[in-house]
Write a protein that holds these residues in place. Sequence first.
Motif, PDB file in Angstrom:
ATOM      1  N   PRO A  78      35.801  41.189  42.510  1.00  0.00           N
ATOM      2  CA  PRO A  78      36.456  40.043  43.121  1.00  0.00           C
ATOM      3  C   PRO A  78      37.758  39.717  42.417  1.00  0.00           C
ATOM      4  CG  PRO A  78      34.676  39.291  41.726  1.00  0.00           C
ATOM      5  CD  PRO A  78      34.581  40.798  41.760  1.00  0.00           C
ATOM      6  N   HIS A  79      38.642  39.045  43.152  1.00  0.00           N
ATOM      7  CA  HIS A  79      39.939  38.644  42.598  1.00  0.00           C
ATOM      8  C   HIS A  79      39.778  37.541  41.574  1.00  0.00           C
ATOM      9  CE1 HIS A  79      44.146  37.629  42.397  1.00  0.00           C
ATOM     10  NE2 HIS A  79      43.921  36.411  42.832  1.00  0.00           N
ATOM     11  N   GLY A  84      40.031  31.417  42.349  1.00  0.00           N
ATOM     12  CA  GLY A  84      39.004  31.602  43.348  1.00  0.00           C
ATOM     13  C   GLY A  84      38.596  30.303  43.991  1.00  0.00           C
ATOM     14  N   ASP A 119      41.121  29.524  46.615  1.00  0.00           N
ATOM     15  CA  ASP A 119      41.233  30.564  47.632  1.00  0.00           C
ATOM     16  C   ASP A 119      39.826  30.959  48.073  1.00  0.00           C
ATOM     17  OD1 ASP A 119      41.500  32.815  49.144  1.00  0.00           O
ATOM     18  OD2 ASP A 119      42.615  33.979  47.669  1.00  0.00           O
ATOM     19  N   SER A 136      38.689  34.645  48.042  1.00  0.00           N
ATOM     20  CA  SER A 136      38.534  35.376  46.780  1.00  0.00           C
ATOM     21  C   SER A 136      37.436  34.777  45.909  1.00  0.00           C
ATOM     22  CB  SER A 136      39.862  35.376  46.010  1.00  0.00           C
ATOM     23  OG  SER A 136      40.842  36.124  46.690  1.00  0.00           O
ATOM     24  N   ALA A 168      45.429  31.697  52.483  1.00  0.00           N
ATOM     25  CA  ALA A 168      44.937  33.013  52.070  1.00  0.00           C
ATOM     26  C   ALA A 168      45.145  34.048  53.166  1.00  0.00           C
ATOM     27  CB  ALA A 168      43.460  32.915  51.692  1.00  0.00           C
ATOM     28  N   ASN A 223      47.255  37.542  53.226  1.00  0.00           N
ATOM     29  CA  ASN A 223      46.672  38.820  53.622  1.00  0.00           C
ATOM     30  C   ASN A 223      47.449  39.482  54.750  1.00  0.00           C
ATOM     31  OD1 ASN A 223      44.730  38.722  51.681  1.00  0.00           O
ATOM     32  ND2 ASN A 223      43.000  38.401  53.056  1.00  0.00           N
ATOM     33  N   SER A 242      39.010  39.420  50.584  1.00  0.00           N
ATOM     34  CA  SER A 242      39.870  39.318  49.400  1.00  0.00           C
ATOM     35  C   SER A 242      40.982  40.368  49.456  1.00  0.00           C
ATOM     36  CB  SER A 242      39.041  39.520  48.138  1.00  0.00           C
ATOM     37  OG  SER A 242      38.627  40.879  48.043  1.00  0.00           O
ATOM     38  N   GLU A 285      41.677  42.442  47.199  1.00  0.00           N
ATOM     39  CA  GLU A 285      41.146  43.682  46.626  1.00  0.00           C
ATOM     40  C   GLU A 285      40.401  44.501  47.666  1.00  0.00           C
ATOM     41  OE1 GLU A 285      42.497  41.163  43.664  1.00  0.00           O
ATOM     42  OE2 GLU A 285      40.983  40.707  45.168  1.00  0.00           O
TER      43      GLU A 285
END
Length: 392
Positions: free
Chosen positions: A5-6, A12, A15, A18, A301, A305, A377, A379
């Motif tokens: 996870p970010h 987090g 967001d 995340s 968020a 993205n 997320s 990632e």
Amino acid sequence: MLPPPHAHGPAGASDPLSALGPRELRRRTSAKWRTYPEDVLPLWVAEMDAPLAGPVARALTEAVALGDTGYPSGTGYAEALAGFAADRWGWRPPVEHTALVPDVMLGITEVLKLVTGPGDAVVVDPPVHPPFRAFVEHLGRRIVEAPLGTDLRLDHGVLEEAFARATQRGRPAAHLLCSPHNPTGTVHTRSELERVAALAERYGVRVVADEVHAPLVPSGAEHVPYLSVRGAGRGFALMSASKAWNLAGLKAAVAVAGPEAAGDLARMPEEVGHGASHLGVVAHTAALRHGGEWLDAVLAALDRNRRLLGELLGRHLPGVRHRPPQGTYLAWLDCRGLGLGDDPAAVFLERGRVALGSGPDFGTGGAGHARLNLATSPEVLAEAVRRMAAAV
């Protein structure tokens, strides 16, 4: 496996996309996480990788603690929706012109029963949400297509031709409008919607707008409720908090009638509302009344993205054409330049272990495309594009 996870700390917390790591997400038992094996990154179905908004979780926890798990009652949900719509879109649907329905798609079905009969036509704008076709055909109505233009926007010339075909010999017809549009993320403008309303009035077509993604429009675009535009008084809208607050498993939605359609909505059988879950009503009401701050964090968020996906595709998959979606958390990927055939999602799944929505499932215009869910997320998004690039 999912990448790490970010953030679980302050970033987090601010967001929601995340905030959860792979271990927590893999414990989920919903369709997104149980349809494919654990080595597949699931970016296919419209579920978000986010925890529940705090106000929603508290409302549900309090209801369960009280044993408040009976039947839904009252107009609190419709009142919450009216307040949210007034605050976000400057439009307040009259509570007396609403009805509780089990969810958006079943609500659409019930509204179509009010204004069309077996064998009548329902116009859709493909590529579009696959349940539109499935539910309409199951209802015994026939599909008439008005495909989007090459710019992924409504083509009013094509729509007029479809309306003319749909109403031949004076038969009733409806237009099932997806607003914002799924899968393209197109957000219809007021001018575009007014033209739809004018055409509908000219041909006697009843517009039924699916606005389930309406709260998921960030700055840079503006959701215009269909019933707020000039000439839309004979139309309907179906709304809920299910997509914006990730509440699909807590069933409840609201059907809204324009002023000239209120009499039709009043004919909806009372038992239709019994299909909504009381806990669903509790959750959706809390989201609309108290979940604005959480929603704004999700929108921020998603905006990040959207930009990230464009950068990743440009770097790793330049053969994919992509218009950043104006709304929703869905990205429509034109993969025809990759030479992967009609269903590139099947290739990405088999070779890259990434699950995307299959383009052909969205009907005309879907071949060679895939739908990607951005509500995850950074990632996971980066890992998904890396795998997709390796697959080609």
